[in-house]
Scaffold this motif. Structure first.
Motif, PDB file in Angstrom:
ATOM      1  N   MET A   1     -43.119 108.938 -10.080  1.00  0.00           N
ATOM      2  CA  MET A   1     -43.571 107.718 -10.692  1.00  0.00           C
ATOM      3  C   MET A   1     -42.971 106.547  -9.918  1.00  0.00           C
ATOM      4  O   MET A   1     -41.786 106.499  -9.655  1.00  0.00           O
ATOM      5  N   ASP A   2     -43.814 105.616  -9.605  1.00  0.00           N
ATOM      6  CA  ASP A   2     -43.405 104.419  -8.879  1.00  0.00           C
ATOM      7  C   ASP A   2     -43.168 103.298  -9.896  1.00  0.00           C
ATOM      8  O   ASP A   2     -44.039 102.982 -10.693  1.00  0.00           O
ATOM      9  N   ILE A   3     -41.965 102.718  -9.872  1.00  0.00           N
ATOM     10  CA  ILE A   3     -41.619 101.650 -10.813  1.00  0.00           C
ATOM     11  C   ILE A   3     -41.298 100.394 -10.017  1.00  0.00           C
ATOM     12  O   ILE A   3     -40.490 100.430  -9.087  1.00  0.00           O
ATOM     13  N   ARG A   4     -41.944  99.279 -10.391  1.00  0.00           N
ATOM     14  CA  ARG A   4     -41.709  98.003  -9.722  1.00  0.00           C
ATOM     15  C   ARG A   4     -41.458  96.915 -10.743  1.00  0.00           C
ATOM     16  O   ARG A   4     -42.073  96.899 -11.805  1.00  0.00           O
ATOM     17  N   LEU A   5     -40.582  95.999 -10.412  1.00  0.00           N
ATOM     18  CA  LEU A   5     -40.320  94.837 -11.255  1.00  0.00           C
ATOM     19  C   LEU A   5     -40.751  93.608 -10.482  1.00  0.00           C
ATOM     20  O   LEU A   5     -40.323  93.397  -9.343  1.00  0.00           O
ATOM     21  N   GLU A   6     -41.595  92.811 -11.103  1.00  0.00           N
ATOM     22  CA  GLU A   6     -42.023  91.553 -10.488  1.00  0.00           C
ATOM     23  C   GLU A   6     -41.638  90.419 -11.432  1.00  0.00           C
ATOM     24  O   GLU A   6     -42.076  90.388 -12.579  1.00  0.00           O
ATOM     25  N   LEU A   7     -40.814  89.507 -10.971  1.00  0.00           N
ATOM     26  CA  LEU A   7     -40.401  88.364 -11.782  1.00  0.00           C
ATOM     27  C   LEU A   7     -41.362  87.211 -11.519  1.00  0.00           C
ATOM     28  O   LEU A   7     -41.610  86.854 -10.364  1.00  0.00           O
ATOM     29  N   ASP A   8     -41.902  86.638 -12.593  1.00  0.00           N
ATOM     30  CA  ASP A   8     -42.859  85.549 -12.481  1.00  0.00           C
ATOM     31  C   ASP A   8     -42.484  84.469 -13.488  1.00  0.00           C
ATOM     32  O   ASP A   8     -42.702  84.617 -14.686  1.00  0.00           O
ATOM     33  N   PRO A   9     -41.884  83.369 -13.014  1.00  0.00           N
ATOM     34  CA  PRO A   9     -41.469  82.295 -13.927  1.00  0.00           C
ATOM     35  C   PRO A   9     -42.630  81.655 -14.686  1.00  0.00           C
ATOM     36  O   PRO A   9     -42.430  81.005 -15.701  1.00  0.00           O
ATOM     37  N   ALA A  10     -43.853  81.849 -14.234  1.00  0.00           N
ATOM     38  CA  ALA A  10     -45.007  81.256 -14.906  1.00  0.00           C
ATOM     39  C   ALA A  10     -45.338  81.978 -16.214  1.00  0.00           C
ATOM     40  O   ALA A  10     -46.047  81.417 -17.066  1.00  0.00           O
ATOM     41  N   LEU A  11     -44.854  83.183 -16.407  1.00  0.00           N
ATOM     42  CA  LEU A  11     -45.137  83.931 -17.634  1.00  0.00           C
ATOM     43  C   LEU A  11     -44.265  83.431 -18.784  1.00  0.00           C
ATOM     44  O   LEU A  11     -43.100  83.102 -18.598  1.00  0.00           O
ATOM     45  N   SER A  12     -44.839  83.399 -19.978  1.00  0.00           N
ATOM     46  CA  SER A  12     -44.076  82.950 -21.142  1.00  0.00           C
ATOM     47  C   SER A  12     -43.387  84.117 -21.852  1.00  0.00           C
ATOM     48  O   SER A  12     -42.450  83.914 -22.610  1.00  0.00           O
ATOM     49  N   GLU A  13     -43.869  85.347 -21.648  1.00  0.00           N
ATOM     50  CA  GLU A  13     -43.261  86.540 -22.228  1.00  0.00           C
ATOM     51  C   GLU A  13     -43.475  87.711 -21.278  1.00  0.00           C
ATOM     52  O   GLU A  13     -44.328  87.660 -20.398  1.00  0.00           O
ATOM     53  N   VAL A  16     -46.368  94.100 -19.472  1.00  0.00           N
ATOM     54  CA  VAL A  16     -46.267  95.432 -18.904  1.00  0.00           C
ATOM     55  C   VAL A  16     -47.670  95.958 -18.651  1.00  0.00           C
ATOM     56  O   VAL A  16     -48.523  95.952 -19.534  1.00  0.00           O
ATOM     57  N   VAL A  17     -47.901  96.408 -17.428  1.00  0.00           N
ATOM     58  CA  VAL A  17     -49.174  96.999 -17.055  1.00  0.00           C
ATOM     59  C   VAL A  17     -48.883  98.402 -16.527  1.00  0.00           C
ATOM     60  O   VAL A  17     -48.060  98.568 -15.621  1.00  0.00           O
ATOM     61  N   VAL A  18     -49.541  99.387 -17.092  1.00  0.00           N
ATOM     62  CA  VAL A  18     -49.373 100.762 -16.630  1.00  0.00           C
ATOM     63  C   VAL A  18     -50.640 101.137 -15.883  1.00  0.00           C
ATOM     64  O   VAL A  18     -51.735 101.119 -16.446  1.00  0.00           O
ATOM     65  N   ARG A  19     -50.483 101.482 -14.610  1.00  0.00           N
ATOM     66  CA  ARG A  19     -51.625 101.877 -13.782  1.00  0.00           C
ATOM     67  C   ARG A  19     -51.467 103.344 -13.433  1.00  0.00           C
ATOM     68  O   ARG A  19     -50.426 103.757 -12.946  1.00  0.00           O
ATOM     69  N   ALA A  20     -52.499 104.118 -13.707  1.00  0.00           N
ATOM     70  CA  ALA A  20     -52.451 105.556 -13.453  1.00  0.00           C
ATOM     71  C   ALA A  20     -53.844 106.050 -13.078  1.00  0.00           C
ATOM     72  O   ALA A  20     -54.844 105.455 -13.494  1.00  0.00           O
ATOM     73  N   PRO A  21     -53.911 107.133 -12.321  1.00  0.00           N
ATOM     74  CA  PRO A  21     -55.233 107.658 -11.947  1.00  0.00           C
ATOM     75  C   PRO A  21     -55.972 108.297 -13.122  1.00  0.00           C
ATOM     76  O   PRO A  21     -57.195 108.365 -13.133  1.00  0.00           O
ATOM     77  N   ALA A  22     -55.225 108.767 -14.126  1.00  0.00           N
ATOM     78  CA  ALA A  22     -55.825 109.397 -15.305  1.00  0.00           C
ATOM     79  C   ALA A  22     -54.819 109.389 -16.447  1.00  0.00           C
ATOM     80  O   ALA A  22     -53.620 109.231 -16.225  1.00  0.00           O
ATOM     81  N   MET A  23     -55.324 109.588 -17.667  1.00  0.00           N
ATOM     82  CA  MET A  23     -54.441 109.684 -18.834  1.00  0.00           C
ATOM     83  C   MET A  23     -53.842 111.091 -18.842  1.00  0.00           C
ATOM     84  O   MET A  23     -54.542 112.069 -18.987  1.00  0.00           O
ATOM     85  N   THR A  24     -52.539 111.156 -18.655  1.00  0.00           N
ATOM     86  CA  THR A  24     -51.822 112.429 -18.628  1.00  0.00           C
ATOM     87  C   THR A  24     -50.771 112.420 -19.737  1.00  0.00           C
ATOM     88  O   THR A  24     -50.457 111.358 -20.283  1.00  0.00           O
TER      89      THR A  24
END
Length: 144
Positions: A1-13, A16-24
């Motif tokens: 599993m690849d985990i990435r953190l992206e900090l974006d000051p423009a977001l108010s809260e 979380v986005v989960v991207r996967a090729p299929a529901m497992t």
């Protein structure tokens, strides 16, 4: 599993986005953990009590009703076992017999020496028995 953190000051809260090729099962478990603890209403002595998923040791059928056992006591729930099995599968609950579902996070010991069955000991010392019909499924869930 690849985990990435992206900090974006423009977001108010946090987002979380989960991207996967299929529901497992792995993705389902991840989503369940991100959603946080789920609650269920239990009833005892005319009083409704919210039960946290993590506090529940097991669900079992008794006298045409369904009970939820916690370390604080036993509560009646208004769902059927098959509904609870589907609802809590992502929270590591597994059916061990026709009339019982256990929280695998609360299992302290498994006795696999008995032929065809498994003796399951829960955190409060309660002993349950997995029927032959469900042994293979339990071993798959636990990776045995």
């Amino acid at each position: 599993m690849d985990i990435r953190l992206e900090l974006d000051p423009a977001l108010s809260e946090p987002q979380v986005v989960v991207r996967a090729p299929a529901m497992t099962p792995e993705v389902e478990n991840l989503l369940a953990r991100l959603e946080g603890p789920e609650t269920l209403l239990g009833f005892r002595e005319g009083e409704a009590v919210p039960l946290q998923t993590g506090d529940i040791l097991r669900f079992y059928g008794e006298d045409k009703g369904v009970l939820a056992q916690t370390e604080r006591g036993t509560y009646t729930v208004h769902q059927r076992l098959y509904e609870l099995e589907q609802r809590f599968a992502a929270h590591r609950f597994a059916r061990i017999s026709h009339s019982e579902i256990v929280n695998l996070k609360k299992v302290t010991a498994l006795d696999l020496t008995l032929t065809g069955t498994i003796r399951v000991t829960l955190a409060d010392g309660t002993v349950c028995w997995a029927s032959r019909r469900y042994v293979r499924r339990i071993k798959e869930v636990l990776g045995i």
